[in-house]
Design an enzyme around this catalytic site. Sequence first.
Site, PDB file in Angstrom:
ATOM      1  N   HIS A 186     -40.359 -34.397 -45.422  1.00 61.47           N
ATOM      2  CA  HIS A 186     -39.460 -35.527 -45.663  1.00 61.47           C
ATOM      3  C   HIS A 186     -38.002 -35.086 -45.507  1.00 61.47           C
ATOM      4  O   HIS A 186     -37.209 -35.720 -44.806  1.00 61.47           O
ATOM      5  CB  HIS A 186     -39.734 -36.058 -47.074  1.00 61.47           C
ATOM      6  CG  HIS A 186     -38.973 -37.290 -47.446  1.00 61.47           C
ATOM      7  ND1 HIS A 186     -38.975 -37.774 -48.722  1.00 61.47           N
ATOM      8  CD2 HIS A 186     -38.181 -38.135 -46.750  1.00 61.47           C
ATOM      9  CE1 HIS A 186     -38.238 -38.855 -48.792  1.00 61.47           C
ATOM     10  NE2 HIS A 186     -37.741 -39.102 -47.597  1.00 61.47           N
ATOM     11  N   GLN A 200     -26.613 -45.284 -41.620  1.00 65.39           N
ATOM     12  CA  GLN A 200     -26.695 -44.060 -42.424  1.00 65.39           C
ATOM     13  C   GLN A 200     -26.129 -42.861 -41.671  1.00 65.39           C
ATOM     14  O   GLN A 200     -25.400 -42.046 -42.235  1.00 65.39           O
ATOM     15  CB  GLN A 200     -28.143 -43.786 -42.826  1.00 65.39           C
ATOM     16  CG  GLN A 200     -28.309 -42.580 -43.721  1.00 65.39           C
ATOM     17  CD  GLN A 200     -29.762 -42.353 -44.105  1.00 65.39           C
ATOM     18  OE1 GLN A 200     -30.683 -42.971 -43.577  1.00 65.39           O
ATOM     19  NE2 GLN A 200     -29.983 -41.450 -45.039  1.00 65.39           N
TER      20      GLN A 200
END
Length: 193
Positions: free
Chosen positions: A15, A123
């Site tokens: 992740h 982002q």
Amino acid sequence: MTIGGYTDFFAGKNHAFNCGCIFRDPKNALQPNYLHLPVGYSSRASSVVVSGTSIRRPLGQFLETPDVKKPVLGPCRRLDIELEIGALLCKFNPLGEPIDIDEAKDYIFGLVLLNDWSARDIQQWEAVPLGPFNAKNFASTISPWVVLMDALEPFRVPGLPNEKELLPHLVERRTENVFDINLEVQLTHLDHA
């Protein structure tokens, strides 16, 4: 239930690596602190809603292409979700008082499925150096069903070994400290509006 606070953590090395690749070269995807402590950020608790709630595509600044240095304002073009597990806490600690890692389990009421929504183009432009802002604060959806911790006991397994020696306050006595749970995402409809 009222969501009083919301902290999002990297759940594992894959992740953290995949997210790091959004901002950096894959050779430098992981920050030096990742293997030493839990990495997370506090997000907008009011954006946590039940699955099925309509989500509005976020509007923000982004770079249209990597070679362009001037941002534009527009609707997100790289909307993403990450299937995660959310832990609902049932107790609190006094402000500034740490919780012993071996007692942390006593604070967890249960787990829910959580879709962590991300506007990746927004982002990428706004997150360095302070982290996500508009790209991550518009929605996090959770399942209406809570799985109580007792129901997960049969699925406890040993965690992966750490690559670095952790400081003592992060070392659990219990070695079966993770759950072997398989999760699956099925996308049924995407509205491109």
